[in-house]
Write an enzyme that holds these catalytic residues in place. Structure first.
Site, PDB file in Angstrom:
ATOM      1  N   GLY A  53      21.083  34.871  61.055  1.00 31.50           N
ATOM      2  CA  GLY A  53      19.722  35.492  60.679  1.00 31.50           C
ATOM      3  C   GLY A  53      19.358  36.500  61.349  1.00 31.50           C
ATOM      4  N   LYS A  54      19.633  36.440  62.714  1.00 32.77           N
ATOM      5  CA  LYS A  54      19.404  37.540  63.820  1.00 32.77           C
ATOM      6  C   LYS A  54      20.259  38.447  63.280  1.00 32.77           C
ATOM      7  CE  LYS A  54      18.708  38.475  68.568  1.00 32.77           C
ATOM      8  NZ  LYS A  54      18.775  38.065  69.821  1.00 32.77           N
ATOM      9  N   TYR A  66      10.317  34.948  63.624  1.00 35.10           N
ATOM     10  CA  TYR A  66       9.939  36.241  63.337  1.00 35.10           C
ATOM     11  C   TYR A  66       8.935  36.532  64.517  1.00 35.10           C
ATOM     12  CZ  TYR A  66      12.138  36.412  58.758  1.00 35.10           C
ATOM     13  OH  TYR A  66      13.032  36.179  57.877  1.00 35.10           O
ATOM     14  N   TYR A  98      18.185  34.770  53.702  1.00 38.68           N
ATOM     15  CA  TYR A  98      18.763  33.445  53.387  1.00 38.68           C
ATOM     16  C   TYR A  98      20.059  33.085  53.702  1.00 38.68           C
ATOM     17  CZ  TYR A  98      14.353  33.080  50.499  1.00 38.68           C
ATOM     18  OH  TYR A  98      13.092  32.980  50.042  1.00 38.68           O
ATOM     19  N   ILE A  99      20.179  32.095  54.615  1.00 37.67           N
ATOM     20  CA  ILE A  99      21.068  31.511  55.224  1.00 37.67           C
ATOM     21  C   ILE A  99      21.559  30.019  54.717  1.00 37.67           C
ATOM     22  CG2 ILE A  99      22.333  31.206  57.404  1.00 37.67           C
ATOM     23  CD1 ILE A  99      21.471  33.941  57.124  1.00 37.67           C
ATOM     24  N   ASN A 129       6.511  27.532  56.221  1.00 34.77           N
ATOM     25  CA  ASN A 129       7.552  27.582  56.899  1.00 34.77           C
ATOM     26  C   ASN A 129       7.906  27.847  58.367  1.00 34.77           C
ATOM     27  OD1 ASN A 129      10.556  28.214  57.314  1.00 34.77           O
ATOM     28  ND2 ASN A 129      10.807  29.402  55.431  1.00 34.77           N
ATOM     29  N   ASN A 143       9.813  27.268  60.889  1.00 33.35           N
ATOM     30  CA  ASN A 143      10.684  27.716  61.598  1.00 33.35           C
ATOM     31  C   ASN A 143      11.123  29.297  61.342  1.00 33.35           C
ATOM     32  OD1 ASN A 143      11.599  25.297  62.655  1.00 33.35           O
ATOM     33  ND2 ASN A 143      13.277  24.942  60.893  1.00 33.35           N
TER      34      ASN A 143
END
Length: 172
Positions: A108-109, A142, A97-98, A135, A137
Site C-alpha cells: 500500500g505504501k 493516510y 486495494y491490496i 475504514n 485502518n
C-alpha cells in the site's frame, strides 16, 4: 519481498476485474449486506465500466506484483476524471486495494508513493482521496502519510448511503 509495478492496458481488463472484485469483497464484505455488495460489485467492476475507466485519458491503473504474483492495484485520476471537482492542480487516488494475504507488507505504501511521484512529476499541488468513515485502518494509514480530512461525500453501496471522508495532502 520484491514489488514490481505494471501499468494496466486494455488487454488487462479480465485481470483488473478479478482483482477488483477480490480486493473490494475482502475489504468490505463483513460490513455490508450481500445484496448491497453484489449490487456495487456488478455496477462498479463490470467489464464495460472498467473498459470505460481504463480508456479515460486522465485515469491510470497500475498492478502491484509481489514475487511475480498480483498483490493489488492503484487507480489515479487527474483533471476531469476526478470523482469530485478538485481542480487541475489535484491528483486523486481513487483506489488502492491490496489482497488480504499481502496486507502489512508495504505494498500500500509502495502504491501510495507511486501516486505521489506521479503527482510531483505533473506539478500537482494536492493529492486527495475518499475513504469510508468506518475504514479505520485506511484512515490511520493516510493520516500517517500526512493526509488531513478536508470534507466528506456520499458513497452508495447498493441502496445504502455511506459517508466517505475526503482526505487531502498538500504537496507544495
Amino acid at each position: 519481498m520484491t514489488i514490481n509495478l505494471k501499468k494496466c492496458t486494455i488487454e488487462d481488463l479480465p485481470v483488473l476485474q478479478k482483482i477488483s472484485y477480490e480486493t473490494f469483497n475482502e475489504t468490505f464484505k463483513h460490513q455490508n449486506s450481500p445484496e448491497n455488495m453484489n449490487s456495487y460489485l456488478e455496477r462498479a467492476f463490470n467489464l464495460k465500466q472498467l473498459e470505460k475507466e481504463i480508456l479515460t485519458i486522465s485515469s491510470q491503473f497500475f498492478f502491484a506484483y509481489s514475487n511475480n504474483e498480483i498483490a493489488g492495484y492503484l487507480k489515479i485520476n487527474t483533471n476531469d476524471a476526478q470523482s469530485e471537482k478538485m481542480g487541475d492542480e489535484s491528483l486523486e487516488i481513487e483506489r488502492i486495494y491490496i489482497k488480504n494475504k499481502f496486507q502489512k507488507h508495504g505494498i500500500g505504501k509502495y502504491l501510495f508513493n507511486k501516486a505521489l511521484d506521479i503527482a510531483v512529476e505533473r506539478n500537482k499541488q494536492k493529492i486527495w482521496l475518499g475513504v469510508w468513515d468506518k475504514n479505520e485502518n485506511a484512515i490511520a494509514f493516510y493520516e500517517k502519510m500526512g493526509f488531513i480530512q478536508t470534507g466528506a461525500h456520499s458513497f452508495y453501496m447498493g441502496d445504502e448511503e455511506q459517508i466517505d471522508f475526503i482526505m487531502t495532502k498538500t504537496l507544495i
